[in-house]
Scaffold this active site. Structure first.
Site, short mmCIF file in Angstrom:
data_model
loop_
_atom_site.label_atom_id
_atom_site.label_comp_id
_atom_site.label_asym_id
_atom_site.label_seq_id
_atom_site.Cartn_x
_atom_site.Cartn_y
_atom_site.Cartn_z
N SER B 17 43.52 -54.84 4.46
CA SER B 17 42.82 -55.93 3.80
C SER B 17 43.00 -55.84 2.30
O SER B 17 43.30 -54.78 1.76
CB SER B 17 41.31 -55.85 4.10
OG SER B 17 41.09 -55.86 5.48
N CYS B 18 42.79 -56.95 1.64
CA CYS B 18 42.83 -57.07 0.17
C CYS B 18 42.07 -55.89 -0.46
O CYS B 18 40.96 -55.60 -0.05
CB CYS B 18 42.15 -58.39 -0.17
SG CYS B 18 42.15 -58.80 -1.89
N PRO B 19 42.60 -55.20 -1.45
CA PRO B 19 43.83 -55.48 -2.19
C PRO B 19 45.03 -54.64 -1.77
O PRO B 19 46.05 -54.67 -2.46
CB PRO B 19 43.42 -55.11 -3.62
CG PRO B 19 42.59 -53.88 -3.42
CD PRO B 19 41.84 -54.10 -2.11
N ASP B 44 46.61 -59.99 6.95
CA ASP B 44 45.51 -60.57 6.17
C ASP B 44 45.88 -61.99 5.77
O ASP B 44 46.86 -62.20 5.07
CB ASP B 44 45.26 -59.71 4.92
CG ASP B 44 44.04 -60.16 4.13
OD1 ASP B 44 43.64 -59.43 3.20
OD2 ASP B 44 43.49 -61.23 4.44
#
Lengths: 403, 79
Positions: B17-19, B44
């Site tokens: 997931s981000c980042p 994602d």
């Protein structure tokens, strides 16, 4: 296509759910929804959700002597968070973006640790990125400015850590991953159908459940809409603080600024006009809504810790909810860590910490008391304008960006 | 269906997931030579907006994006 009406419907659906919405549009809508929450009951908050959920868990298992806890669906913020989560799930289904995404073990651990740090930061700092920042700035709270500074500092150092971790501990974000229940490309229909059924069910069942309680009905429905908007616009306060130091991209910060400006205007009108009050005492209580005794020390310490946690987890209090709704298991662990540690911190850590603070650090600072409403609003708008100038300049020059 | 392109390196960001996907992409591209092509795998949905934006900003060429049942493939040529 044969049927023009059907084609128009598909086109409309594709417009709203086929693409991510502009972050600034999401920000403006969210600020408007926050104003509605304030008018209905009280402003939008994030960390209260987890404290309530966690206290319900501990009461159920009989741990820590926690009792007399309001059930999740009878607690304003327990309910709001629950509906936000389901709204994000519905939004992801509409956009065919839901999937259960199981990350490497190290990432799940980071989610958990990030959640714990956020729980500690939010309880020490009296607020998170939603209640303490988006709503706190709108409430013209002086402590909210310091809290945001803490978020910025914490985020900066956590990003440094993540970059270091990739080099020094690469296994933390490597390993077996799994993806289940993803939509089959652009043509799949089961997700939008399920999203529609879920949304209708929630609207009907919660409207009926809170037939006699308009405030809670508003929280339930607005919570659902908030979840959908968050997911569709990918609104993220972590990104707003982090991107200037990472990619330099300004879209996330600008989206948050849009939310702040609209929120500040709306809340200021409510407070200045004393909406819904008929006595000076009630008007004063309304003015002091969401202004907490956390000026300086509590705000800066809590803010830094929260900023560290939200960056490691990859989502703040509501970023965790909407990404969990989208199916990121890492953020499920973040929610679990936040939920389990918030009541512990609130009961065993915060009281001792608060006791140690000098008296001058326990002030409630409501900026209009010192600068008038006009001056207070101007202070926030100037800060936002400077912030805007910085992120746009940095986007062009990349002076503060790492990648 | 795979794009008809010669891939020099593959970066697996599935499940991240981000980042993390963006941080890993930047790190990987740094180690590549001009003209080489990276295939990046991700799950994602946020990456669908992030990767094109980053490529445009950094002067790397995004050759194409594929979506196979929730796994996105980005083909990026180092600028």
């Amino acid at each position: 296509m044969g049927d023009p009406k059907n084609g128009a419907w598909r086109q409309l659906w594709a417009t709203f759910f086929g693409k991510t919405w502009p972050v600034w549009a999401g920000g403006i809508v969210l600020a408007f929804l926050n104003i509605c929450l304030f008018l209905a009951k009280s402003p939008w908050g994030g960390s209260g959700t987890y404290t309530n959920w966690g206290e319900n868990v501990y009461q159920a298992i009989g741990l820590f002597g926690i009792d007399h806890v309001k059930p999740v669906l009878a607690h304003s913020y327990g309910l709001l968070g629950f509906m936000t989560l389901l709204g994000a799930f519905a939004g992801a289904l509409f956009g065919r973006e839901f999937a259960l995404r199981i990350p490497p073990m190290g990432e799940m651990l980071k989610g958990l640790i990030g959640g714990v740090l956020m729980a500690l930061g939010a309880t020490l700092g009296i607020g998170c990125t939603i209640g303490g920042f988006l709503s706190g700035w709108a409430a013209l709270s002086g402590g909210a400015i310091i809290l945001a500074l803490g978020f910025l500092i914490g985020t900066y150092f956590a990003l440094k850590y993540l970059i270091w971790e990739m080099e020094a501990l690469p296994k933390m974000s490597m390993g077996k991953t799994y993806t289940f229940l993803a939509a089959k490309g652009a043509g799949g229909v089961w997700q939008p159908i399920l999203g529609t059924i879920l949304t209708i069910f929630l609207l009907v069942s919660f409207s009926m459940r809170f037939r006699a309680d308009n405030g809670m009905a508003m929280f339930a429905i607005i919570g659902l809409v908030i979840g959908i908007v968050l997911q569709r616009s990918r609104f993220c306060i972590v990104r707003a603080f982090r991107e200037p130091f990472m990619t330099g991209e300004s879209e996330a910060p600008v989206g948050v600024m849009a939310a702040l400006v609209v929120g500040i205007i709306g809340f200021t009108v409510i407070k200045y006009m004393g909406v819904g009050t008929s006595t000076p005492g009630a008007a004063r209580a309304l003015a002091m809504v969401w202004v907490y005794p956390h000026f300086w020390l509590r705000a800066i310490i809590g803010g830094v810790i929260f900023g560290l946690g939200m960056t490691v987890a990859g989502g703040c209090a509501v970023g965790t909810l909407w990404r969990a709704g989208e199916g990121h298991i890492k953020l499920w662990f973040s929610a679990i860590g936040f939920m389990l540690f918030a009541p512990i911190s609130k009961k065993f850590i915060v009281p001792g910490f608060a006791e140690m603070l000098p008296e001058w650090a326990k002030q409630k600072v409501f900026l209009p008391d010192r600068f008038g409403y006009g001056g207070a609003v101007l202070i926030f708008l100037v800060i936002i304008a400077l912030w805007y100038g910085f992120v746009k300049w940095n986007e062009r020059t990349g002076k503060f960006s790492a990648i | 269906m795979d794009m008809d392109v010669n891939v020099d390196k593959t970066l697996d960001c599935k499940g991240l997931s981000c980042p993390m996907p963006m941080l890993k992409l930047a790190k990987e591209m740094k180690g590549m030579d001009g003209g080489q092509v990276l295939e990046m795998l991700g799950t994602d949905p946020g990456s669908k907006g992030d990767v094109p934006g980053w490529c445009e900003k950094t002067g790397n060429e995004l050759l194409g994006v594929e979506d196979n049942a929730g796994v996105f493939k980005f083909y990026i040529r180092k600028g």
